[in-house]
Design an enzyme around this catalytic site. Structure first.
Site, mmCIF file in Angstrom:
data_model
loop_
_atom_site.group_PDB
_atom_site.id
_atom_site.type_symbol
_atom_site.label_atom_id
_atom_site.label_comp_id
_atom_site.label_asym_id
_atom_site.label_seq_id
_atom_site.Cartn_x
_atom_site.Cartn_y
_atom_site.Cartn_z
ATOM 1 C CG HIS A 116 -1.859 1.099 1.357
ATOM 2 N ND1 HIS A 116 -3.197 0.988 1.090
ATOM 3 C CD2 HIS A 116 -1.657 2.393 1.712
ATOM 4 C CE1 HIS A 116 -3.781 2.156 1.276
ATOM 5 N NE2 HIS A 116 -2.866 3.037 1.660
ATOM 6 C CD GLU A 117 1.613 3.681 3.576
ATOM 7 O OE1 GLU A 117 1.979 4.797 3.160
ATOM 8 O OE2 GLU A 117 0.452 3.464 3.960
ATOM 9 C CG HIS A 120 0.119 6.077 -0.735
ATOM 10 N ND1 HIS A 120 -0.943 6.656 -1.361
ATOM 11 C CD2 HIS A 120 -0.386 5.447 0.352
ATOM 12 C CE1 HIS A 120 -2.052 6.377 -0.679
ATOM 13 N NE2 HIS A 120 -1.735 5.648 0.361
ATOM 14 C CG ASP A 189 -5.236 6.445 1.276
ATOM 15 O OD1 ASP A 189 -4.730 7.326 1.995
ATOM 16 O OD2 ASP A 189 -4.746 5.315 1.110
HETATM 17 ZN ZN ZN Z 1 -2.965 5.041 1.929
#
Ligand code: ZN
Length: 293
Positions: A116-117, A120, A189
């Protein structure tokens, strides 16, 4: 060494992510363990680095407690030094307590968060990335990715706002690409992206479809809505429908863009997630280097 024992690090983020308190990373945990191991003789089989690696989410106090409990187990067996098995037994005891307080991250969760990170972070690649981490933050967010602000900006351009939306969707996009399921982890988000898209349409006149009209009635309703019996919204069903479609269009386009960029850098995504799983936290330079491997 007081600084190491206090895991509270203030990290203001450009995107106002609710991330203010960090727990020690794997290196930090090793150093904390070393501090608390002073005066407690350790057996040859004790590997503090390995303990640090298996205690993600532990605070400094949890780690101190871990060694104290281990020392008690050693004393019960009339040993003056701590063995690995003492620490394992202590881990069960302290770990359960720590889990209640601070939620120890399971390997699966860590993997999801890492991807997930990383998602980003890849999208932030156009901006300088300050730090990528999968340490639980104690505020609900599982990890965070933060770019360095280029300058103190008071005004956002349309392009920047679209880019922010793209970046905020990166976590979910990465989860979809890699895992056979998606998580609830992207709810913040999505909320943030939706709010940004809505502001663009209703406040900042950034949608050609809706034009240069302020449809955001939160300040006017006190004067207009109440006194003249308008709905607090201040516009009809037709406009409401248009706003919804425009918001959805913006989100959809940003989502497609996020998907395309992350797809192009699939190798970086995997490498970044791997590195995060190993180190829990990587610097901007370490991240940038992944693009040149
Ligand atoms: Zn996120």
């Amino acid at each position: 060494r007081v600084d190491i024992l206090d895991p509270a690090i203030l990290r203001p983020g450009r995107f106002d992510r609710k991330v203010t308190v960090g727990r020690p990373d794997v290196q930090g945990r090793k150093e904390i363990l070393e501090v608390h191991a002073k005066g407690k003789p350790l057996g040859d089989d004790v590997d503090l680095m390995q303990i640090a690696q298996t205690t993600a989410g532990f605070t400094g106090a949890d780690l101190e407690n871990l060694l104290n409990e281990a020392a008690i187990y050693a004393a019960k067996e009339d040993r003056v030094f701590i063995q690995q098995k003492d620490i394992q037994r202590s881990f069960v005891k302290v770990g359960i307590g720590a889990e209640k307080k601070s939620k120890i991250v399971s390997e699966k969760e860590k993997r999801i968060t890492a991807y997930h990170e990383a998602g980003h972070a890849i999208l932030f690649h156009v901006l300088p990335v300050y730090s990528v981490s999968i340490i639980p933050t104690g505020t609900g967010a599982a990890g965070y990715t933060m770019p360095l602000p280029e300058k103190d900006e008071m005004v956002n351009t349309k392009g920047q706002m679209l880019q922010d939306i793209v970046v905020s969707l990166g976590g979910r996009v990465a989860e979809e690409l890699v895992l056979d399921d998606i998580t609830t982890g992207a709810s913040q988000d999505i909320k943030q992206a939706t709010a940004m898209a809505k502001s663009m349409v209703t406040k900042f006149g950034m949608s050609e479809e809706l034009g240069l009209i302020n449809y955001d009635s939160d300040s006017e309703e006190v004067f207009v809505g109440r006194d003249f019996g308008h709905t607090s919204r201040g516009y009809g069903e037709e406009v409401a429908g248009k706003i919804d479609r425009e918001v959805k269009r913006i989100i959809d386009e940003c989502y497609q863009k996020a998907k395309a960029i992350i797809g192009e850098h699939r190798g970086v995504l995997d490498a970044c997630a791997e590195l995060l799983l190993e180190k829990e936290k990587i610097t901007g330079e370490e991240f940038e280097a992944l693009f040149y491997e």
